[in-house]
Design a protein around this motif. Sequence first.
Motif, PDB file in Angstrom:
ATOM      1  N   SER A  63       0.806  -1.243  -0.053  1.00 16.56           N
ATOM      2  CA  SER A  63      -0.050  -0.086   0.067  1.00 16.56           C
ATOM      3  C   SER A  63       0.669   1.319  -0.024  1.00 16.56           C
ATOM      4  O   SER A  63       0.373   2.587  -0.346  1.00 16.56           O
ATOM      5  CB  SER A  63      -0.753  -0.027   1.113  1.00 16.56           C
ATOM      6  OG  SER A  63      -1.787  -0.822   1.099  1.00 16.56           O
ATOM      7  N   ARG A  64       2.289   1.204   0.452  1.00 16.44           N
ATOM      8  CA  ARG A  64       3.088   2.464   0.274  1.00 16.44           C
ATOM      9  C   ARG A  64       4.159   2.069  -0.624  1.00 16.44           C
ATOM     10  O   ARG A  64       4.505   0.975  -0.988  1.00 16.44           O
ATOM     11  CB  ARG A  64       3.401   2.858   1.714  1.00 16.44           C
ATOM     12  CG  ARG A  64       2.479   2.696   2.968  1.00 16.44           C
ATOM     13  CD  ARG A  64       1.915   4.047   2.873  1.00 16.44           C
ATOM     14  NE  ARG A  64       0.849   4.376   3.727  1.00 16.44           N
ATOM     15  CZ  ARG A  64       0.372   5.568   4.071  1.00 16.44           C
ATOM     16  NH1 ARG A  64       0.788   6.637   3.447  1.00 16.44           N
ATOM     17  NH2 ARG A  64      -0.535   5.625   5.029  1.00 16.44           N
ATOM     18  N   PRO A  65       4.472   3.364  -1.243  1.00 12.08           N
ATOM     19  CA  PRO A  65       6.036   3.335  -2.246  1.00 12.08           C
ATOM     20  C   PRO A  65       7.071   2.827  -1.241  1.00 12.08           C
ATOM     21  O   PRO A  65       7.117   2.901   0.185  1.00 12.08           O
ATOM     22  CB  PRO A  65       5.798   4.500  -2.598  1.00 12.08           C
ATOM     23  CG  PRO A  65       5.192   5.479  -1.628  1.00 12.08           C
ATOM     24  CD  PRO A  65       4.120   4.643  -0.929  1.00 12.08           C
ATOM     25  N   TYR A  66       8.108   2.358  -1.898  1.00  9.37           N
ATOM     26  CA  TYR A  66       9.183   1.525  -1.163  1.00  9.37           C
ATOM     27  C   TYR A  66       9.913   3.008  -0.444  1.00  9.37           C
ATOM     28  O   TYR A  66       9.927   4.049  -1.253  1.00  9.37           O
ATOM     29  CB  TYR A  66      10.235   1.254  -2.288  1.00  9.37           C
ATOM     30  CG  TYR A  66      11.470   0.547  -1.754  1.00  9.37           C
ATOM     31  CD1 TYR A  66      11.386  -0.387  -0.726  1.00  9.37           C
ATOM     32  CD2 TYR A  66      12.791   1.199  -1.819  1.00  9.37           C
ATOM     33  CE1 TYR A  66      12.517  -0.935  -0.217  1.00  9.37           C
ATOM     34  CE2 TYR A  66      13.795   0.842  -1.452  1.00  9.37           C
ATOM     35  CZ  TYR A  66      13.885  -0.373  -0.488  1.00  9.37           C
ATOM     36  OH  TYR A  66      15.018  -0.942   0.185  1.00  9.37           O
ATOM     37  N   SER A  67      10.234   2.629   0.707  1.00  9.24           N
ATOM     38  CA  SER A  67      10.811   3.958   1.692  1.00  9.24           C
ATOM     39  C   SER A  67      12.181   3.521   2.108  1.00  9.24           C
ATOM     40  O   SER A  67      12.252   2.888   3.006  1.00  9.24           O
ATOM     41  CB  SER A  67       9.822   4.114   2.654  1.00  9.24           C
ATOM     42  OG  SER A  67      10.313   5.432   3.616  1.00  9.24           O
ATOM     43  N   PRO A  68      13.124   3.608   1.344  1.00  6.28           N
ATOM     44  CA  PRO A  68      14.419   3.183   1.827  1.00  6.28           C
ATOM     45  C   PRO A  68      15.096   4.143   2.650  1.00  6.28           C
ATOM     46  O   PRO A  68      16.275   4.048   3.225  1.00  6.28           O
ATOM     47  CB  PRO A  68      15.151   3.156   0.583  1.00  6.28           C
ATOM     48  CG  PRO A  68      14.762   4.313  -0.291  1.00  6.28           C
ATOM     49  CD  PRO A  68      13.132   4.202   0.217  1.00  6.28           C
ATOM     50  N   ASP A  69      14.806   5.313   2.931  1.00  9.13           N
ATOM     51  CA  ASP A  69      15.195   6.873   3.707  1.00  9.13           C
ATOM     52  C   ASP A  69      14.996   6.833   5.127  1.00  9.13           C
ATOM     53  O   ASP A  69      13.843   6.075   5.266  1.00  9.13           O
ATOM     54  CB  ASP A  69      14.861   7.954   2.983  1.00  9.13           C
ATOM     55  CG  ASP A  69      15.192   7.986   1.460  1.00  9.13           C
ATOM     56  OD1 ASP A  69      16.334   7.531   1.042  1.00  9.13           O
ATOM     57  OD2 ASP A  69      14.540   8.677   0.878  1.00  9.13           O
ATOM     58  N   ASP A  70      15.736   7.157   5.793  1.00 10.82           N
ATOM     59  CA  ASP A  70      15.464   7.591   6.980  1.00 10.82           C
ATOM     60  C   ASP A  70      14.551   8.945   7.235  1.00 10.82           C
ATOM     61  O   ASP A  70      14.744   9.925   6.931  1.00 10.82           O
ATOM     62  CB  ASP A  70      16.893   7.899   8.085  1.00 10.82           C
ATOM     63  CG  ASP A  70      16.664   7.744   9.504  1.00 10.82           C
ATOM     64  OD1 ASP A  70      15.420   7.964  10.051  1.00 10.82           O
ATOM     65  OD2 ASP A  70      17.647   7.603  10.260  1.00 10.82           O
ATOM     66  N   VAL A  71      13.327   8.470   7.809  1.00 13.50           N
ATOM     67  CA  VAL A  71      12.324   9.540   7.841  1.00 13.50           C
ATOM     68  C   VAL A  71      12.492  10.349   9.130  1.00 13.50           C
ATOM     69  O   VAL A  71      11.756  11.522   9.212  1.00 13.50           O
ATOM     70  CB  VAL A  71      10.813   8.944   7.646  1.00 13.50           C
ATOM     71  CG1 VAL A  71      10.833   8.182   6.380  1.00 13.50           C
ATOM     72  CG2 VAL A  71      10.475   8.040   8.822  1.00 13.50           C
ATOM     73  N   MET A  72      13.273   9.887   9.791  1.00 13.52           N
ATOM     74  CA  MET A  72      13.502  10.861  10.973  1.00 13.52           C
ATOM     75  C   MET A  72      15.258  10.843  11.555  1.00 13.52           C
ATOM     76  O   MET A  72      15.550  10.056  12.138  1.00 13.52           O
ATOM     77  CB  MET A  72      12.738  10.139  12.357  1.00 13.52           C
ATOM     78  CG  MET A  72      12.951  10.936  13.387  1.00 13.52           C
ATOM     79  SD  MET A  72      12.094   9.880  15.042  1.00 13.52           S
ATOM     80  CE  MET A  72      10.291  10.221  14.460  1.00 13.52           C
ATOM     81  N   PRO A  73      15.649  11.636  10.561  1.00 14.72           N
ATOM     82  CA  PRO A  73      17.179  11.759  10.578  1.00 14.72           C
ATOM     83  C   PRO A  73      17.581  12.089  12.081  1.00 14.72           C
ATOM     84  O   PRO A  73      16.868  12.962  12.850  1.00 14.72           O
ATOM     85  CB  PRO A  73      17.789  12.569   9.647  1.00 14.72           C
ATOM     86  CG  PRO A  73      16.485  13.320   9.485  1.00 14.72           C
ATOM     87  CD  PRO A  73      15.094  12.662   9.523  1.00 14.72           C
ATOM     88  N   ALA A  74      18.734  11.856  12.480  1.00 13.20           N
ATOM     89  CA  ALA A  74      19.256  12.356  13.915  1.00 13.20           C
ATOM     90  C   ALA A  74      19.308  13.747  13.867  1.00 13.20           C
ATOM     91  O   ALA A  74      19.860  14.335  12.991  1.00 13.20           O
ATOM     92  CB  ALA A  74      20.789  11.604  14.203  1.00 13.20           C
ATOM     93  N   GLN A  75      18.902  14.468  14.933  1.00 19.35           N
ATOM     94  CA  GLN A  75      19.190  15.851  15.099  1.00 19.35           C
ATOM     95  C   GLN A  75      19.758  16.004  16.574  1.00 19.35           C
ATOM     96  O   GLN A  75      19.698  15.481  17.398  1.00 19.35           O
ATOM     97  CB  GLN A  75      17.763  16.316  15.250  1.00 19.35           C
ATOM     98  CG  GLN A  75      16.831  16.532  14.084  1.00 19.35           C
ATOM     99  CD  GLN A  75      15.459  16.951  14.325  1.00 19.35           C
ATOM    100  OE1 GLN A  75      15.069  17.534  15.417  1.00 19.35           O
ATOM    101  NE2 GLN A  75      14.537  16.653  13.221  1.00 19.35           N
ATOM    102  N   TYR A  76      20.649  17.256  16.464  1.00 18.77           N
ATOM    103  CA  TYR A  76      21.678  17.419  17.367  1.00 18.77           C
ATOM    104  C   TYR A  76      21.137  18.680  18.350  1.00 18.77           C
ATOM    105  O   TYR A  76      20.207  19.454  17.755  1.00 18.77           O
ATOM    106  CB  TYR A  76      23.015  17.817  16.890  1.00 18.77           C
ATOM    107  CG  TYR A  76      23.447  16.581  16.233  1.00 18.77           C
ATOM    108  CD1 TYR A  76      24.110  15.479  16.768  1.00 18.77           C
ATOM    109  CD2 TYR A  76      23.244  16.656  14.649  1.00 18.77           C
ATOM    110  CE1 TYR A  76      24.551  14.366  16.154  1.00 18.77           C
ATOM    111  CE2 TYR A  76      23.975  15.640  14.166  1.00 18.77           C
ATOM    112  CZ  TYR A  76      24.594  14.634  14.849  1.00 18.77           C
ATOM    113  OH  TYR A  76      25.086  13.506  14.029  1.00 18.77           O
TER     114      TYR A  76
END
Length: 254
Positions: free
Chosen positions: A229-242
């Motif tokens: 149901s969703r497209p392929y999602s290879p990325d980090d949708v919540m990258p680290a924040q400092y």
Amino acid sequence: MATTASAPPATPQLKGVQPLRAGEGNSFLWRRLHSLTGIVPIGAFLIEHIVSNFEVVNGPLAYAQQVKFLNGLPLVRVLEWGLIFIPLLYHALYGVFIAVRGRTNVNVYPWAGNWMYLSQRVTGLIAFAYILYHVLTQRFMGVSLPEHPGLAYAKVQFELLSHWYAIPVYVIAMIATCWHFAYGIWLFAAKWGITPGNVARRRFGWVCTIGGAALCIMGLVSIFTVAYSRPYSPDDVMPAQYDNVVAPTVPPQQ
């Protein structure tokens, strides 16, 4: 004149599931603990796990936020080992021990109770193999989700789409696990005297059936949502924040 003593009357055989009683062998306490751990904490964790995974229907970011929340709980590693891994390992290994030592007689007595006994053993073995594989691949192999929750959706999606047999295996395992849990609740209530009598057990059987079916449907929806149901999602949708990084503010439009 000698009289022949009559034989003592045989103990009547009770119908239904026999309750757990002390003094019936050395395995009583181990079986009682095995029965209890199947409900608390393992059963409670299964419900939480399926409900949490259902967040995938809201997209990769919602699922990542759920993973981040769970891994941010106080003493999460202590809870993970003390309330999940160790009880699960005991319940599974002792369940395998019971299944290996048990004898099925459905070929001689094809009654419903015998088929249910057999199905509980078979689904337990399937659930054990599936949970072991799932925990190893998703928790201890590949990218560490506690440190990178934004990749949770991508990791599960890759697991389901990387092999042709992955989705059928997950579907079969989900059905077997929910069946094992639902029937395990019914057995627990019967053996611990919570549902005395056939009427109470029949009614509670419907409750377990509906509850197990609901969990199974939620689990299957989660699987097919990630896979199709969703497209392929290879990325980090919540990258680290400092801490020293401040997000820019957008000035209001005139």
